[in-house]
Structure formats: C-alpha cells, structure tokens
Design a protein around this motif. Structure first.
Motif, PDB file in Angstrom:
ATOM      1  N   ASP A 299       0.831  -1.215   0.000  1.00 58.10           N
ATOM      2  CA  ASP A 299       0.000   0.000   0.000  1.00 58.10           C
ATOM      3  C   ASP A 299       0.859   1.256   0.000  1.00 58.10           C
ATOM      4  O   ASP A 299       0.554   2.244  -0.700  1.00 58.10           O
ATOM      5  N   LYS A 300       1.927   1.237   0.780  1.00 58.95           N
ATOM      6  CA  LYS A 300       2.813   2.411   0.828  1.00 58.95           C
ATOM      7  C   LYS A 300       3.495   2.634  -0.517  1.00 58.95           C
ATOM      8  O   LYS A 300       3.658   3.775  -0.976  1.00 58.95           O
ATOM      9  N   ILE A 301       3.924   1.534  -1.155  1.00 60.57           N
ATOM     10  CA  ILE A 301       4.559   1.665  -2.478  1.00 60.57           C
ATOM     11  C   ILE A 301       3.550   2.210  -3.476  1.00 60.57           C
ATOM     12  O   ILE A 301       3.875   3.071  -4.306  1.00 60.57           O
ATOM     13  N   ASN A 302       2.314   1.711  -3.424  1.00 59.60           N
ATOM     14  CA  ASN A 302       1.280   2.211  -4.335  1.00 59.60           C
ATOM     15  C   ASN A 302       1.003   3.690  -4.093  1.00 59.60           C
ATOM     16  O   ASN A 302       0.684   4.435  -5.014  1.00 59.60           O
ATOM     17  N   ALA A 303       1.138   4.096  -2.823  1.00 60.53           N
ATOM     18  CA  ALA A 303       0.884   5.506  -2.495  1.00 60.53           C
ATOM     19  C   ALA A 303       2.100   6.389  -2.737  1.00 60.53           C
ATOM     20  O   ALA A 303       2.045   7.614  -2.563  1.00 60.53           O
ATOM     21  N   GLY A 304       3.256   5.791  -3.121  1.00 63.53           N
ATOM     22  CA  GLY A 304       4.453   6.553  -3.401  1.00 63.53           C
ATOM     23  C   GLY A 304       5.200   6.997  -2.160  1.00 63.53           C
ATOM     24  O   GLY A 304       6.038   7.898  -2.223  1.00 63.53           O
ATOM     25  N   GLU A 305       4.956   6.340  -1.011  1.00 60.12           N
ATOM     26  CA  GLU A 305       5.616   6.712   0.234  1.00 60.12           C
ATOM     27  C   GLU A 305       6.968   5.993   0.345  1.00 60.12           C
ATOM     28  O   GLU A 305       6.996   4.766   0.425  1.00 60.12           O
ATOM     29  N   ASP A 306       8.041   6.722   0.349  1.00 60.45           N
ATOM     30  CA  ASP A 306       9.374   6.179   0.587  1.00 60.45           C
ATOM     31  C   ASP A 306       9.550   4.860  -0.180  1.00 60.45           C
ATOM     32  O   ASP A 306       9.838   3.800   0.386  1.00 60.45           O
ATOM     33  N   VAL A 307       9.345   4.928  -1.492  1.00 60.17           N
ATOM     34  CA  VAL A 307       9.295   3.729  -2.322  1.00 60.17           C
ATOM     35  C   VAL A 307      10.560   2.902  -2.207  1.00 60.17           C
ATOM     36  O   VAL A 307      10.517   1.667  -2.055  1.00 60.17           O
ATOM     37  N   ALA A 308      11.727   3.534  -2.263  1.00 58.61           N
ATOM     38  CA  ALA A 308      12.993   2.786  -2.256  1.00 58.61           C
ATOM     39  C   ALA A 308      13.150   1.981  -0.970  1.00 58.61           C
ATOM     40  O   ALA A 308      13.501   0.795  -0.998  1.00 58.61           O
ATOM     41  N   ASN A 309      12.861   2.618   0.152  1.00 60.41           N
ATOM     42  CA  ASN A 309      13.027   1.925   1.439  1.00 60.41           C
ATOM     43  C   ASN A 309      11.979   0.820   1.601  1.00 60.41           C
ATOM     44  O   ASN A 309      12.281  -0.288   2.071  1.00 60.41           O
ATOM     45  N   ASN A 310      10.746   1.091   1.171  1.00 62.63           N
ATOM     46  CA  ASN A 310       9.694   0.084   1.305  1.00 62.63           C
ATOM     47  C   ASN A 310       9.933  -1.085   0.355  1.00 62.63           C
ATOM     48  O   ASN A 310       9.608  -2.239   0.683  1.00 62.63           O
ATOM     49  N   ARG A 311      10.493  -0.822  -0.829  1.00 62.67           N
ATOM     50  CA  ARG A 311      10.868  -1.915  -1.731  1.00 62.67           C
ATOM     51  C   ARG A 311      11.913  -2.798  -1.069  1.00 62.67           C
ATOM     52  O   ARG A 311      11.866  -4.038  -1.153  1.00 62.67           O
ATOM     53  N   LYS A 312      12.875  -2.167  -0.405  1.00 66.35           N
ATOM     54  CA  LYS A 312      13.940  -2.899   0.270  1.00 66.35           C
ATOM     55  C   LYS A 312      13.369  -3.778   1.390  1.00 66.35           C
ATOM     56  O   LYS A 312      13.746  -4.960   1.532  1.00 66.35           O
ATOM     57  N   LEU A 313      12.467  -3.209   2.177  1.00 60.99           N
ATOM     58  CA  LEU A 313      11.853  -3.977   3.261  1.00 60.99           C
ATOM     59  C   LEU A 313      11.014  -5.131   2.709  1.00 60.99           C
ATOM     60  O   LEU A 313      11.027  -6.244   3.253  1.00 60.99           O
ATOM     61  N   LEU A 314      10.273  -4.876   1.625  1.00 58.84           N
ATOM     62  CA  LEU A 314       9.443  -5.926   1.026  1.00 58.84           C
ATOM     63  C   LEU A 314      10.311  -7.051   0.476  1.00 58.84           C
ATOM     64  O   LEU A 314      10.001  -8.242   0.655  1.00 58.84           O
ATOM     65  N   ARG A 315      11.412  -6.688  -0.185  1.00 58.46           N
ATOM     66  CA  ARG A 315      12.313  -7.710  -0.732  1.00 58.46           C
ATOM     67  C   ARG A 315      12.909  -8.555   0.396  1.00 58.46           C
ATOM     68  O   ARG A 315      13.092  -9.768   0.268  1.00 58.46           O
ATOM     69  N   LYS A 316      13.203  -7.914   1.519  1.00 58.91           N
ATOM     70  CA  LYS A 316      13.755  -8.645   2.663  1.00 58.91           C
ATOM     71  C   LYS A 316      12.738  -9.655   3.182  1.00 58.91           C
ATOM     72  O   LYS A 316      13.099 -10.795   3.544  1.00 58.91           O
ATOM     73  N   MET A 317      11.459  -9.280   3.223  1.00 60.54           N
ATOM     74  CA  MET A 317      10.431 -10.210   3.679  1.00 60.54           C
ATOM     75  C   MET A 317      10.251 -11.368   2.703  1.00 60.54           C
ATOM     76  O   MET A 317      10.077 -12.517   3.107  1.00 60.54           O
ATOM     77  N   LEU A 318      10.349 -11.078   1.400  1.00 61.72           N
ATOM     78  CA  LEU A 318      10.259 -12.150   0.404  1.00 61.72           C
ATOM     79  C   LEU A 318      11.424 -13.114   0.535  1.00 61.72           C
ATOM     80  O   LEU A 318      11.268 -14.333   0.391  1.00 61.72           O
ATOM     81  N   ARG A 319      12.599 -12.549   0.804  1.00 62.26           N
ATOM     82  CA  ARG A 319      13.782 -13.398   0.984  1.00 62.26           C
ATOM     83  C   ARG A 319      13.605 -14.323   2.188  1.00 62.26           C
ATOM     84  O   ARG A 319      14.051 -15.475   2.172  1.00 62.26           O
ATOM     85  N   GLY A 320      12.925 -13.840   3.247  1.00 59.06           N
ATOM     86  CA  GLY A 320      12.710 -14.663   4.426  1.00 59.06           C
ATOM     87  C   GLY A 320      11.849 -15.884   4.135  1.00 59.06           C
ATOM     88  O   GLY A 320      11.963 -16.918   4.798  1.00 59.06           O
ATOM     89  N   LEU A 321      10.965 -15.785   3.129  1.00 51.97           N
ATOM     90  CA  LEU A 321      10.109 -16.914   2.769  1.00 51.97           C
ATOM     91  C   LEU A 321      10.731 -17.814   1.704  1.00 51.97           C
ATOM     92  O   LEU A 321      10.230 -18.905   1.440  1.00 51.97           O
ATOM     93  N   PHE A 322      11.821 -17.338   1.126  1.00 55.93           N
ATOM     94  CA  PHE A 322      12.358 -17.969  -0.077  1.00 55.93           C
ATOM     95  C   PHE A 322      12.809 -19.403   0.169  1.00 55.93           C
ATOM     96  O   PHE A 322      12.587 -20.296  -0.649  1.00 55.93           O
ATOM     97  N   TYR A 323      13.452 -19.663   1.274  1.00 55.80           N
ATOM     98  CA  TYR A 323      14.076 -20.962   1.491  1.00 55.80           C
ATOM     99  C   TYR A 323      13.195 -21.936   2.274  1.00 55.80           C
ATOM    100  O   TYR A 323      13.675 -22.946   2.783  1.00 55.80           O
ATOM    101  N   THR A 324      11.913 -21.630   2.387  1.00 54.83           N
ATOM    102  CA  THR A 324      11.017 -22.560   3.097  1.00 54.83           C
ATOM    103  C   THR A 324      10.692 -23.790   2.262  1.00 54.83           C
ATOM    104  O   THR A 324      10.228 -24.793   2.793  1.00 54.83           O
ATOM    105  N   LYS A 325      10.912 -23.723   0.942  1.00 56.01           N
ATOM    106  CA  LYS A 325      10.648 -24.860   0.069  1.00 56.01           C
ATOM    107  C   LYS A 325      11.762 -24.975  -0.963  1.00 56.01           C
ATOM    108  O   LYS A 325      12.278 -23.970  -1.461  1.00 56.01           O
ATOM    109  N   ASP A 326      12.116 -26.237  -1.281  1.00 56.95           N
ATOM    110  CA  ASP A 326      13.062 -26.461  -2.367  1.00 56.95           C
ATOM    111  C   ASP A 326      12.401 -26.107  -3.698  1.00 56.95           C
ATOM    112  O   ASP A 326      11.180 -26.069  -3.818  1.00 56.95           O
ATOM    113  N   TYR A 327      13.226 -25.890  -4.678  1.00 55.13           N
ATOM    114  CA  TYR A 327      12.829 -25.637  -6.068  1.00 55.13           C
ATOM    115  C   TYR A 327      12.224 -24.252  -6.293  1.00 55.13           C
ATOM    116  O   TYR A 327      11.882 -23.916  -7.429  1.00 55.13           O
ATOM    117  N   VAL A 328      12.071 -23.449  -5.246  1.00 54.09           N
ATOM    118  CA  VAL A 328      11.588 -22.075  -5.463  1.00 54.09           C
ATOM    119  C   VAL A 328      12.755 -21.250  -5.994  1.00 54.09           C
ATOM    120  O   VAL A 328      13.823 -21.175  -5.386  1.00 54.09           O
TER     121      VAL A 328
END
Length: 583
Positions: free
Chosen positions: A81-110
């Motif tokens: 929502d913050k990215i869609n609203a244009g709020e601190d896009v660079a920092n929020n992209r970084k935080l979102l990518r970090k959260m995606l990375r946290g889920l990345f290794y929960t399954k093989d082949y992803v």
C-alpha cells in the motif's frame, strides 16, 4: 423317477466343467494375448497416473502455502500500500524484498518470489539473478507484465502459468513454471493492491513424475498442447500438438515426444493420459510393451502346467469334500426320519466339521423340534386348563343377575351398577374373544372396564379417552388395549403422590389406527423398556406383566410385521405406549 445322488451329480458336473475350461483357457489365451497385454498395461498405467496426479496436487498445494503467506500477510499488504501511495518507495521496496527473501528458502525448487503492485512497481527476490532490477523469468513467458497483472488480479483464484522458454542466466539455466494470486487486504477485500508470483523449477515436476526407466516415462502437457515437463527433452515450453487436435493425433504426438527422449527405444509403445482438473494439465504415461509381452508368453506356458496339476489336486479335494458333505446330509436326514415317526426328542448332534449351510439346517431343525415340543406341551396344558374352566357361562350370568336384583331391592344402586358392568365385561370378553369388532364397541367396553377400576380405587385417578369419529366404524381385534390400561392403573400409579391421570388417544395415521396410552405414573426402568421394545420380557409371576407380553404377541399374530408397538418411559414422570394397527 430315476434320481441320482447329490454326490454323483456334483462329481459329474465338476468333471464336465473342468475339461472345458482347460481348452477355453488355452484357446482364448492364445488368440487374445494382445488384449491381455493391453489390460495389464492399462491397469499399471492407471495406477501410475492416478498416483502421479495425486502427488502433483499435493505438492502444488504445499507451494501454494508460500503464496498464501505472502498475499495474506498484513505487513506485506501495508508495504505494498505504501509503495502504491508513493511513500518512501525505495526503502519500502527494500523492506518488502527482505520479507520475500525470508520466505524464499522454506521450500526447495523455489527460484523466485515476485510482487507486482497496482502502481506498476515490481519487487522480487530471484535466486538466479540475485538482482534487484531484473528477473530471470519475465522475458520467458508469452505475456507482458501488464497482461500478467490483469489476469492474476481479475479474481481471487490461484493462477497456474505453465513452463515457458528455458531461463538462462550466466552458467545457470532451468525451466520455470509459476503460481500467482492477487494480494488481499482483508480490511477491504475488493481493493486492488497487487499480485504475488512464485516461480518454481520444472525439476520439481520431473521428480513428481517419478524416475524414468526403459519401461515407462511420465511427462506433462497443458490443455493448449504445450510441453510443461519432461525428462531429457528439449520440447519443454514448446507445442507438442496443434490446438484443437483430435485424440488420435494427440496420442501420435505423445508417442513421438516420448520417443525423442531416447528412454523407450523404438519398440511397441502404449500411451495413456489422465486430466488433472486442478491444474488443467494432462499427465501422460508412455510405456514400452516388449518386456511385458515376453513375460505374458512365459506365463502362458506356466499356466498350462499349473492348470493340469491343479485339476488333479482339485479333483481329489472335490471328491473328499463331496463325500464328507453327503455324509453330513445323510446323518441329518436320518434324524429327520426319526422325528417323522413321532420321536419328538431327537436332535442333530453338533459337528464342527460339517459345512456351514448344513449346520444351519441342523440348527434350524433342532430349533423347530424344540418349538414343536414346547407347542405340544402348551397345547396339552391349554386343553387341561380348558377342561378345568368349563363352567357354564349362563350359570355365571344368572348368578350375577340374581345378585344385581338383590342389590336393587336393598337400594344398593352403586353395587348394582358395578355388577351390571361386570356382567357386560364378562359377556363381551367370553363371547368370540378373538373376533373383530368395531372400534366404537371396543371403546365402549373399555369405558366400562375403566369405570370398574375407578370404582374399585375410589376414583383415585382420572381417565380421558379421545377417539376421532372417522375411525369409530373401523374394525379391530377385541381386548387388545385392556392389558396396557390395566398395567398403567395397577403399576404405573404405585408410589406416586400426584393426581393420577390416564390419557387414551385414538386416531388415523395413513393406513394405520394410531393409539396412544399415556400415564403420569412412576415409569419403567430404561433397561426394561429397551428389552420390551426388543421383544424381550423377563420371566415373572406378575400377571399384568405377562398380560402385556401376551397383548403384544397377539398384535403381531393378528397383524404381522405391519403392526408396531413402541414404549417410552421416564422414571418418575410416566409411560407412553404407542400402537400402530393396520386398517
């Protein structure tokens, strides 16, 4: 008439029917080898395909869990929502990518998890590129990012994107397929936030399809004809057959695709498929038949030898079993003949080696003899009782009439009424006691009987009888209700300190007369009610208890299984007897 024994008939029938199967087995087996091969292949293939289909759905469900964790996570929704609203896009992209990375290794082949926001921003974690600006797979699919977003965000379903072109990035290469879902903000489920896409290595599908061998190969094709997964194939992501192809054309294309892998050689090949509704994919099984044909030929030779030896063995066993069975039958027949000559004490002796069916006949015969013996004894007792009870009814009626007039002469009108009622009750009960009467006559008699009981008990209870007028002319056997009424009066009200009430309701229910007899007495124990409803009556000297048993027995004797008796009772509250009498 010339009758053959069962022993001769069984042995003759077995010999005649055992020679024919030998010839049929060999002839049919020889001319239908190809059909047998097909049946074996189909059986194994269907099992393999069904197992693969189930495994595919289970595995994909497990990967959808990762998708679910992303598109329902409140923190991710807030960042999007913050990215869609244009709020601190660079920092929020970084935080979102970090959260995606946290889920990345929960399954093989992803290989990648990507989020495309409503504003057009793309945030992802990609194992192949390790880049923050370029995904490894976006260029390998046939649609643009905008089209992909519109397709996935159009509903609340999980979207499955089949394998595209091979993804090559540096020294890494693989085929990917993708699952996507729109991001849901449960505070406003209709709001468009963005979509999440999980990219999975096609090697997962190869593993689900199981190890490929020289005898069989599994691969997956989508409903548009594109190869989704196949071991050792360069056709993944490419069309196997043209869209709209006939079934025969599809099978030919499947054979060619399987042959190109080099696993199955150039021999005879069978191809089968199963459709997975969850994914919209066809799971194909191609099998090499050469080895199976050779095996069936060997089995054919072995079958001939086994059939011949089995025939001899079964013949010996058959003769032995028939001899034992006929011997058991003869012993039962001999016992029956003794009974036919008048010996009521004979029984077939137990024999654990006897066949079940003959043992059932023996037990039923023994049971019949016991019942017959008991019936004879009851008949004798009944005859004796009848002789003892041969008192002239006219003498009894005349005596009661004399006493009645004596009571009238002394102005004892209450006694006179009781004697008159008693005479009526006796005359009704003795005259054609098993006959049919109108319900109106039975109700009138019942009222007289209750009048006597009320007089006897000094009006200690109330009785209400309600009968629907339309059934008054219907027929019913005499004296069916009296035992239930008597039991309620003499036993139901024992130890009850409230006003005694007896309620009798009679009406029509379909093709039955429904009778309901209710008292507010002391009730019957639950276990005894269950036994009585099950037709079990405990041995007792209580004449009223015996009277209920006899009344229920009479109902079923008169009306068979169409009639029904049901007793309900609660201790301390009362008892209800329901009767259904066929019209």
């Amino acid at each position: 008439m010339d009758r053959k024994s069962i022993r001769i008939r069984l042995v003759t029938a077995f010999i005649a029917t055992s020679i024919i199967p030998i010839l049929l087995v060999n002839i049919v087996y020889y001319y239908n080898t190809s059909n047998l091969v097909q049946q074996n292949v189909e059986s194994m293939t269907e099992a393999n395909l069904e197992q693969t289909r189930v495994s595919l759905d289970v595995w994909l469900d497990s990967y959808e869990d990762i998708l679910f964790q992303v598109y329902t996570d409140d923190n991710i929704v807030e960042l999007v929502d913050k990215i869609n609203a244009g709020e601190d896009v660079a920092n929020n992209r970084k935080l979102l990518r970090k959260m995606l990375r946290g889920l990345f290794y929960t399954k093989d082949y992803v290989k990648s998890i990507a989020v495309i926001t409503e504003s057009g921003e793309q945030v992802f974690y990609d194992q192949l590129t390790a880049s923050t600006t370029y995904t490894s797979w976006m260029d390998s699919i046939a649609v643009s990012r905008e089209e992909l977003y519109r397709e996935i965000s159009s509903d609340n379903k999980t979207h499955l994107l089949p394998t595209g072109d091979k993804v090559i990035f540096g020294s890494n290469s693989c085929y990917l397929f993708h699952i996507g879902h729109r991001i849901i903000d449960y505070r406003d489920v209709k709001k468009q936030c963005g979509v999440v896409i999980v990219s999975i290595d096609e090697k997962l599908l190869e593993e689900i399809c199981a190890t490929t061998t020289e005898s069989g190969l599994n691969f997956i094709v989508d409903d548009r004809g594109y190869m989704v997964s196949c071991a050792n194939s360069e056709d993944v992501g490419r069309p196997v057959f043209r869209e709209g192809a006939e079934e025969g054309e599809k099978k030919a294309a499947y054979r060619e695709a399987a042959r190109k892998t080099g696993f199955l050689g150039d021999g005879e090949m069978a191809v089968y498929s199963v459709y997975d509704e969850k994914t919209g994919w066809y799971i194909i099984r191609a099998t090499n038949q050469e080895e199976l044909v050779q095996g069936i030929r060997q089995q054919q030779k072995l079958l001939i030898c086994i059939t011949f030896l089995s025939l001899i063995a079964v013949l010996v066993i058959m003769v032995s079993q028939v001899t034992r069975m006929t011997g058991a039958i003869k012993r039962v027949v001999e016992t029956m003949r003794k009974a036919g000559k008048g010996d009521m004490s004979v029984h077939v002796a137990p024999d654990n080696t006897r066949p079940t069916e003959i043992e059932i006949i023996a037990k039923e015969f023994n049971s019949t003899m016991d019942k017959l013996k008991l019936s004879v004894e009851k008949q004798k007792n009944a005859e004796i009782a009848a002789l003892e009870a041969q008192i002239n009814p006219h003498f009894l009626y005349n005596t009661l009439d004399t006493i009645n007039w004596m009571a009238i002469d002394r102005d004892e009108y209450e006694i006179s009424n009781m004697i008159g009622t008693l005479a009526y009750i006796l005359r009704y009960g003795i005259s054609n006691s098993n006959g049919m009467v109108k319900i109106k006559e039975e109700v009138d008699w019942l009222k007289q009987y209750i009048f006597l009981q009320q007089t006897k008990m000094k009006n200690a209870f109330e009785c209400h009888i309600n009968v629907e007028p339309e059934i008054m002319a219907c027929n019913i056997h005499k004296l069916l209700l009296q035992p239930f009424i008597e039991n309620a009066i003499l036993h139901g009200f024992e130890g009850v300190d409230r006003k005694y009430v007896l309620q009798v309701d009679m009406g029509r229910e379909g093709d039955f007369v429904k009778i309901r007899i209710e008292d507010n007495g002391c009730g019957i124990p639950e276990k005894m009610v269950e036994e009585m409803n099950g037709g079990i009556f405990r041995k007792t000297d209580d004449k009223n208890h015996i009277g209920m048993e006899n009344a229920i027995t009479r109902i079923y004797m008169y009306y068979g299984n169409r009639a029904r008796v049901d007793i309900e009772s609660r201790m301390g509250e009362g008892t209800v007897v329901h009767l259904w009498i066929p019209l």
